[in-house]
Design an enzyme around this catalytic site. Structure first.
Site: not given
Length: 333
Positions: A275, A294
């Site tokens: 990420e 997220h």
């Protein structure tokens, strides 16, 4: 305020904010608080030196964005505590912190309600096809053709891989819908799992029996890519996979292939392996995938609790006390 007193850095960005009000309330007049927009990406050697200059003199870092590595720690001799904004501490080299006498803390359970609620929301979205139906109705202005024949959570078996504070809340919510809940967790015995309102089973049994699998395991060496070609093959055809834990629990290539073949009926993922995620991840081209950025812990209630708890531990350490939620024991403390 004396300039020699260590200040507290909030490592945050506009996309990954830290609420300042509860931090400042917890800190009071003891320490200056500044936001440092550390990017959530690995730093080169040159970038590490540049960012270390921005953290110079900081006694504590409340970390939501970015990574704390041994190389960065070596340039921050005044740093005494890193408080992770959440439960997962994988953005921090905990061993390097311990070796350098830096306390690491986290906020276990502070995000449990928020993550559990999004988990159930993703389960329902996957079962009912809500994202595609909503897109077709609004953006494509369809009506009858946008209607999706979905399924209900009640009567299905939900398998929880890990049943800590988040998994326990998911179990309670799923049971309220009438689902059967089973759980596998190597850290708990059968009695403890039953106390958390789930049937204890082995991981193999969970994979074989669950209609929906929700991941709630930590990101450690033993769990990396635990969802892979072999484990997927043991799952029921049409299984729904939900991940609001950590992206590296899932082998994305194996999952994408299983989605293409239809063996996995749907996947709902709030986290990806890396990420920001790899734009070439095969999941982007796979069918029946719901992705969210997220955001499981992104509620105001959750952010307020995390900021308050994490800031409180930073102050305790800087004042010479013991944190309420230690992750490591620097100096054998």
């Amino acid at each position: 305020m004396p300039t020699s007193r260590p200040w507290i850095a909030l490592a945050a960005t506009p996309e990954l904010p830290i609420l300042e009000a509860p931090v400042r309330h917890a800190v009071g007049e003891r320490h200056e608080v500044r936001t440092v927009a550390l990017p959530y990406a690995p730093l080169s050697a040159e970038e590490t030196v540049d960012w270390a200059e921005r953290f110079a003199g900081a006694g504590g870092i409340l970390l939501r964005s970015g990574y704390v590595t041994g190389e960065l720690l070596d340039l921050l001799p005044d740093l005494r505590v890193v408080a992770v904004h959440g439960a997962g501490v994988d953005p921090v080299d905990v061993e390097a912190c311990t070796e350098r006498g830096v306390q690491v803390t986290n906020t276990p359970g502070a995000n449990a309600d928020a993550v559990a609620e999004l988990t159930i929301a993703l389960v329902l979205s996957a079962l009912r096809g809500i994202p595609d139906a909503a897109h077709a109705t609004r953006s494509c202005r369809q009506w009858d053709s946008a209607r999706v024949l979905g399924g209900e959570l009640g009567g299905r078996t939900l398998g929880l891989v890990g049943i800590g504070q988040i998994g326990t809340r998911v179990a309670g919510l799923a049971a309220a819908f009438g689902a059967r809940v089973v759980a596998a967790d190597p850290a708990l015995d059968a009695v403890q799992i039953r106390e958390r309102h789930a049937e204890p089973v082995s991981t193999d049994t969970l994979f074989a029996e669950a209609d929906i699998i929700s991941l709630h395991a930590p990101a450690i060496a033993a769990t990396r890519h635990m969802i892979n070609e072999a484990s997927i093959a043991r799952m029921k055809p049409g299984v729904v996979l939900v991940n609001c834990a950590r992206g590296n629990l899932v082998d994305e290539t194996a999952l994408a292939e299983a989605l293409q073949q239809g063996h996995v009926g749907a996947a709902a993922l709030d986290v990806l392996d890396g990420e920001p995620p790899d734009p070439d991840s095969p999941l982007y081209g796979a069918p029946n995938v719901i992705m969210t950025p997220h955001m499981a812990g992104s509620t105001r209630e959750c952010l307020e609790t995390i900021a308050r708890v994490a800031a409180g531990d930073i102050v305790r350490v800087l004042d010479g006390g013991r944190p309420a939620h230690p992750v490591n024991a620097p100096g054998g403390s």
